[in-house]
Scaffold this motif. Structure first.
Motif, mmCIF file in Angstrom:
data_model
loop_
_atom_site.group_PDB
_atom_site.id
_atom_site.type_symbol
_atom_site.label_atom_id
_atom_site.label_comp_id
_atom_site.label_asym_id
_atom_site.label_seq_id
_atom_site.Cartn_x
_atom_site.Cartn_y
_atom_site.Cartn_z
ATOM 1 N N THR A 716 0.892 -1.196 -0.056
ATOM 2 C CA THR A 716 -0.074 0.075 0.133
ATOM 3 C C THR A 716 0.795 1.439 0.110
ATOM 4 O O THR A 716 0.588 2.247 -0.648
ATOM 5 C CB THR A 716 -1.093 -0.128 1.110
ATOM 6 O OG1 THR A 716 -1.655 -1.311 1.265
ATOM 7 C CG2 THR A 716 -1.885 1.254 0.950
ATOM 8 N N GLU A 717 2.058 1.151 0.811
ATOM 9 C CA GLU A 717 2.795 2.414 0.720
ATOM 10 C C GLU A 717 3.451 2.592 -0.580
ATOM 11 O O GLU A 717 3.669 4.010 -1.015
ATOM 12 C CB GLU A 717 3.901 2.230 1.946
ATOM 13 C CG GLU A 717 4.892 3.462 2.072
ATOM 14 C CD GLU A 717 5.721 3.185 3.199
ATOM 15 O OE1 GLU A 717 6.747 4.048 3.330
ATOM 16 O OE2 GLU A 717 5.830 2.021 3.671
ATOM 17 N N ALA A 718 3.809 1.708 -1.404
ATOM 18 C CA ALA A 718 4.358 1.917 -2.532
ATOM 19 C C ALA A 718 3.348 2.279 -3.491
ATOM 20 O O ALA A 718 3.819 3.093 -4.390
ATOM 21 C CB ALA A 718 5.210 0.587 -3.079
ATOM 22 N N LYS A 719 2.319 1.964 -3.571
ATOM 23 C CA LYS A 719 0.861 2.470 -4.439
ATOM 24 C C LYS A 719 0.647 3.928 -3.981
ATOM 25 O O LYS A 719 0.080 4.426 -4.888
ATOM 26 C CB LYS A 719 -0.014 1.520 -4.204
ATOM 27 C CG LYS A 719 0.199 0.103 -4.746
ATOM 28 C CD LYS A 719 -0.888 -0.768 -4.809
ATOM 29 C CE LYS A 719 -0.771 -2.125 -5.272
ATOM 30 N NZ LYS A 719 -1.826 -2.964 -5.207
ATOM 31 N N GLN A 720 1.151 4.443 -2.998
ATOM 32 C CA GLN A 720 0.626 5.782 -2.455
ATOM 33 C C GLN A 720 0.832 6.739 -3.643
ATOM 34 O O GLN A 720 -0.138 7.562 -3.759
ATOM 35 C CB GLN A 720 1.263 6.206 -1.134
ATOM 36 C CG GLN A 720 0.734 7.461 -0.474
ATOM 37 C CD GLN A 720 -1.000 7.326 -0.156
ATOM 38 O OE1 GLN A 720 -1.466 6.067 0.055
ATOM 39 N NE2 GLN A 720 -1.564 8.418 -0.356
ATOM 40 N N PRO A 721 2.071 7.013 -4.096
ATOM 41 C CA PRO A 721 2.221 8.149 -5.046
ATOM 42 C C PRO A 721 1.388 8.081 -6.358
ATOM 43 O O PRO A 721 0.802 9.001 -6.947
ATOM 44 C CB PRO A 721 3.758 7.778 -5.421
ATOM 45 C CG PRO A 721 4.377 7.250 -4.193
ATOM 46 C CD PRO A 721 3.274 6.347 -3.945
ATOM 47 N N PHE A 722 1.008 6.992 -6.614
ATOM 48 C CA PHE A 722 -0.002 6.796 -7.809
ATOM 49 C C PHE A 722 -1.273 6.940 -7.495
ATOM 50 O O PHE A 722 -2.157 7.339 -8.240
ATOM 51 C CB PHE A 722 0.384 5.144 -8.602
ATOM 52 C CG PHE A 722 1.814 5.023 -8.742
ATOM 53 C CD1 PHE A 722 2.634 5.391 -9.753
ATOM 54 C CD2 PHE A 722 2.544 4.064 -8.016
ATOM 55 C CE1 PHE A 722 3.548 5.232 -10.186
ATOM 56 C CE2 PHE A 722 3.802 3.742 -8.223
ATOM 57 C CZ PHE A 722 4.492 4.267 -9.385
ATOM 58 N N GLU A 723 -1.659 6.686 -6.241
ATOM 59 C CA GLU A 723 -3.040 6.974 -5.684
ATOM 60 C C GLU A 723 -3.232 8.222 -5.497
ATOM 61 O O GLU A 723 -4.341 8.774 -6.169
ATOM 62 C CB GLU A 723 -3.197 6.169 -4.438
ATOM 63 C CG GLU A 723 -2.757 4.504 -4.244
ATOM 64 C CD GLU A 723 -4.229 4.142 -4.969
ATOM 65 O OE1 GLU A 723 -4.253 2.786 -4.908
ATOM 66 O OE2 GLU A 723 -5.430 4.696 -5.107
ATOM 67 N N GLU A 724 -2.133 9.053 -5.145
ATOM 68 C CA GLU A 724 -2.223 10.632 -5.274
ATOM 69 C C GLU A 724 -2.524 11.097 -6.568
ATOM 70 O O GLU A 724 -3.239 12.127 -6.850
ATOM 71 C CB GLU A 724 -1.107 11.209 -4.626
ATOM 72 C CG GLU A 724 -1.031 10.666 -3.099
ATOM 73 C CD GLU A 724 0.125 11.121 -2.364
ATOM 74 O OE1 GLU A 724 0.390 10.985 -1.104
ATOM 75 O OE2 GLU A 724 1.155 11.828 -2.966
ATOM 76 N N GLN A 725 -1.654 10.696 -7.498
ATOM 77 C CA GLN A 725 -1.766 11.231 -8.886
ATOM 78 C C GLN A 725 -2.989 10.918 -9.407
ATOM 79 O O GLN A 725 -3.957 11.848 -10.211
ATOM 80 C CB GLN A 725 -0.956 10.168 -9.720
ATOM 81 C CG GLN A 725 0.595 10.948 -9.417
ATOM 82 C CD GLN A 725 1.737 10.202 -10.415
ATOM 83 O OE1 GLN A 725 1.364 9.530 -11.545
ATOM 84 N NE2 GLN A 725 2.956 10.205 -10.005
#
Length: 772
Positions: A716-725
């Motif tokens: 989940t932490e690694a996916k966070q930047p793409f979730e924000e985009q």
């Protein structure tokens, strides 16, 4: 009496011979192409001896503060005694032993003297309050320093960066950066920014000694507080006779004109600013980041500037006082003083009459400029691709699965070389395809899938006036490597009327949006004269299509046709050519086989002709025993289909066969907001080029599988930047959708009011006709 030593190395050079003479020291390189070095006895201040590892070192300090190091002496006491006598007889000086620290100490004291910084071990006295220098830990010449800064917001550290030498052999190590920590004074409040820390005081001492910020003479041209997009920040530019200074609040650079390779002036799509790009042979460095291209955003507004030119003036194109557009003045000044060409936008014009195309590279949005000799993509970092470096280009996702369902396509550029590097510029509007494809074709760049795109091109929306002429610049303006001065002067002398005219035709203006919406709603073309009327389309039946409309099915049990002599030659030659060059495409392979057949003599063709003759006999024999199937079913189906179409009830005209009614596909408005991307899509845009670079042989399906597997393995932490985009893009879509619906409602309201007024006018006109 002279004494000569062999295999002695001089720091910064290679190995040679060292000789003591009556006038001093003389060092000659073993390479005949390297000049000899001499150290006169009256210019030598001191000499020192030290042993490090298995060799002895001789340090020669000159009166001007420069230091030279010679290595390769035997590490013995006899060698030191002999060298000591030679120094005494030649320089009348004492050769002392230098005590070097090899304990690996971290803290020490520094000393600045004669443009040299020396760091030694800390030696405390008996009361452990006063500190004195002990064994030397390191020393370096401050004239080799490129800049000295306090990294980040740390006021207790200084970072010293050195000039990088381009004379070293490949894969050699060199010192490029060193960082010192200076403990703060415990009696000083660390939150008080008005008081300099000891680290900042040391930085000031180094800067004043090395004269990084001191330059001789006055700058000829100054551009204060220029906005830099790369590296980001505000820097002032001072142009001297042989170099330029680029200085900001923290970093300061001195760039020689010989290190500048090219200059570019490119128009920004907003028609308010321009991009001025300085391409460097040697990149500047901020920490670990290198900058090969400097990108300045310059306004097109009219301005004035004063130059300080020498007398006599060596720059005929420059005057003491200049006026014109700020962007043009900067380009003209740089071109004249640096002696470098300024490349401008070429003949390419986008669908929206811009010099660039909006697109994305990986996850970054930017502008792609097709110039006369190269592509330039501007964002972080800039990308420059010359046409002669391109192996091929490919238009990806253009067909949209054969139905044209996508609104965008990708441009993939593959470079020449064994590494097969590839740049993918995505999210390009389909309306840009025609102009971009024609431009690339005219540049003789290979396009992989051109025929496939042309055959599957079925736009799902109105792409606009595709038959309109493309408006090009004048030859004078479009020359990629032409004389910028003439273009610049012409633009400055003319008033800014062009800018005001272009505003009225801008795609972003409210009037043009409303006119376009009204025209689409009424089924008419805009009446503002901005485009040509679209010619009427006439449907023509294919000449080769038979009346029956159905192709006769081939019997699978029928004998296989006979092969010709060329077919047998092709079957024999194809694997040979493919083995010689596996990279050959299907078309290139066919060309090579055809050329080889033409060059083949009649004698060498005999085996293939004999094989063809044998196959022909086989075919004739099989046909004798072949009974074709009955065609009753085919004829009945044909008669059934003809019964509907051969009716003569309409004056001899045939009725068309009734087809199942299919609702027409809804045409999507190209002005509608672009749909929001999901987090997986942003991850795919970022990961695809990386996987492609690791393994260029991956097919589209294998690449998709790797991306999907990598996404599933992410936490989940690694996916966070793409979730924000994705979240930011969703908000963008909501905002644009609201604006689009409001504009659409307004346009429809205006259309309704116009139709009502037209109806009243028509009624009034009818009454006038009756009364007459």
């Amino acid at each position: 009496m002279s004494k000569e030593y062999q295999h002695i190395g001089l720091y910064g050079h290679n190995v040679g011979s060292l000789e003591f003479t009556q006038s001093g020291l003389s060092w000659k390189s073993s390479d005949s192409g390297v000049a000899a070095q001499s150290f006169a006895s009256d210019k030598v201040e001191s000499l020192g001896w030290s042993i490090f590892g298995r060799m002895g070192y001789l340090r020669v300090v000159m009166t001007d503060g420069t230091e030279h190091r010679l290595d390769g002496f035997p590490a013995t006491e006899d060698a030191f005694t002999e060298l000591k006598e030679n120094v005494k007889s030649t320089f009348d000086k004492k050769l002392g032993k230098l005590k070097l620290s090899t304990a690996g100490s971290s803290f020490g004291v520094h000393e600045l003297k004669n443009s040299r910084m020396t760091v030694s071990e800390s030696v405390f006295n008996e009361d452990e309050e006063n500190v004195a220098p002990g064994k030397e830990m390191m020393s370096f010449d401050l004239r080799e320093v490129s800049q000295c800064v306090t990294p980040g917001n740390n006021r207790n550290e200084i970072e010293i960066q050195f000039h990088e030498s381009d004379t070293l052999e490949k894969n050699s190590d060199q010192l490029v950066q060193i960082r010192f920590y200076v403990p703060p004074d415990p009696e000083v409040d660390p939150t008080d920014k008005t008081i300099e820390t000891e680290a900042q005081e040391l930085l000031s001492s180094i800067m004043s000694d090395e004269n990084i910020k001191q330059t001789t003479g006055k700058a000829m041209a100054e551009f204060e507080e220029s906005t830099f997009l790369y590296p980001r920040g505000r820097y002032s530019l001072d142009l001297f006779d042989t170099f330029m200074r680029m200085h900001g609040n923290k970093y300061d650079f001195k760039i020689k004109y010989s290190d500048i390779s090219k200059l570019f002036l490119l128009d920004k799509s907003d028609e308010i600013n321009s991009f001025f790009i300085i391409a460097l042979e040697k990149p500047i460095r901020q920490g670990n980041q290198r900058y090969q291209h400097l990108v300045v955003q310059v306004s097109k507004e009219h301005g004035e500037m004063t130059l300080t030119l020498p007398d006599p003036n060596p720059y005929p194109d420059l005057d003491d006082t200049m006026s014109g557009k700020s962007s043009n003045m900067m380009a003209k000044v740089f071109k004249s003083i640096t002696g470098k060409k300024v490349f401008v936008s070429g003949k390419f014009v986008s669908k929206y009459e811009k010099k660039c195309i909006n697109c994305s590279h990986k996850a970054n949005e930017g502008y792609l400029y097709p110039l006369e000799k190269q592509f330039i993509w501007l964002n972080k970092p800039p990308i420059v691709v010359r046409f002669d470096e391109i192996e091929s280009v490919e238009f990806q996702r253009y067909g949209g699965g054969g139905g044209g369902s996508t609104r965008n396509f990708d441009l993939a550029i593959s470079l020449k070389g064994s590494q097969s590097k590839e740049y993918i510029f995505s999210s390009i509007e389909k309306a840009e395809y025609k102009n971009l494809q024609e431009f690339i074709s005219n540049k003789k760049v290979k396009i992989k899938n051109l025929k496939a795109n042309e055959s599957t091109r079925k736009p799902a929306y109105d792409e606009g006036d595709s038959d309109d002429e493309v408006v090009h610049m004048d030859d004078e303006d479009s020359e990629d490597d032409g004389d910028y001065g003439a273009v610049d002067a012409k633009r400055d002398e003319e008033p800014d009327s062009d800018d005001s005219d272009s505003d009225s035709d801008s795609d972003m203006s409210e009037g043009s949006d409303v006119r376009e919406m009204r025209a689409k709603a009424s089924g008419k073309r805009p009446s503002d004269g901005s485009s040509k009327p679209r010619p009427k389309k006439i449907k023509v039946a294919a000449a080769s299509k038979k009346k029956g409309g159905k192709k006769k099915k081939k019997d699978p049990n029928a004998p296989k046709g006979a092969k010709g002599s060329y077919m047998y030659f092709s079957m024999d030659a194809r694997p040979k050519f493919k083995e010689e060059d596996p990279t050959l495409s299907f078309g290139d392979l066919a060309k090579k086989i055809s050329a080889a057949w033409k060059e083949l003599s009649d004698e060498n063709k005999v085996p293939f002709e004999e094989a063809a003759e044998e196959d022909k006999k086989r075919y004739n024999k099989e046909m004798e025993n072949y009974n074709p199937p009955s065609s009753d079913s085919d004829s009945s189906s044909d008669s059934d289909s003809d019964s509907d179409s051969d009716s003569d009830s309409d004056g001899g005209k045939k009725k068309k066969k009734k087809k199942k009614k299919v609702s027409p596909k809804k045409v999507k408005d190209p002005n509608a907001p672009k749909a929001a991307k999901g987090s997986y899509m942003f991850f795919s845009m970022d990961a695809r080029p990386k996987f492609k670079e690791e393994d260029p042989t991956l097919s589209f399906g294998d690449l998709a599988k790797k991306i999907s597997a990598a996404w599933k393995e992410m936490d989940t932490e690694a996916k966070q930047p793409f979730e924000e985009q994705a979240s930011a893009d969703k908000e963008r879509y909501k905002k644009e959708t609201a604006e689009y619906e409001a504009m659409k409602a307004e346009a429809m309201a205006m259309l309704s009011s116009d139709s009502d007024s037209d109806g009243e006018g028509a009624a009034a006109g009818a009454g006038d006709d009756d009364s007459d």
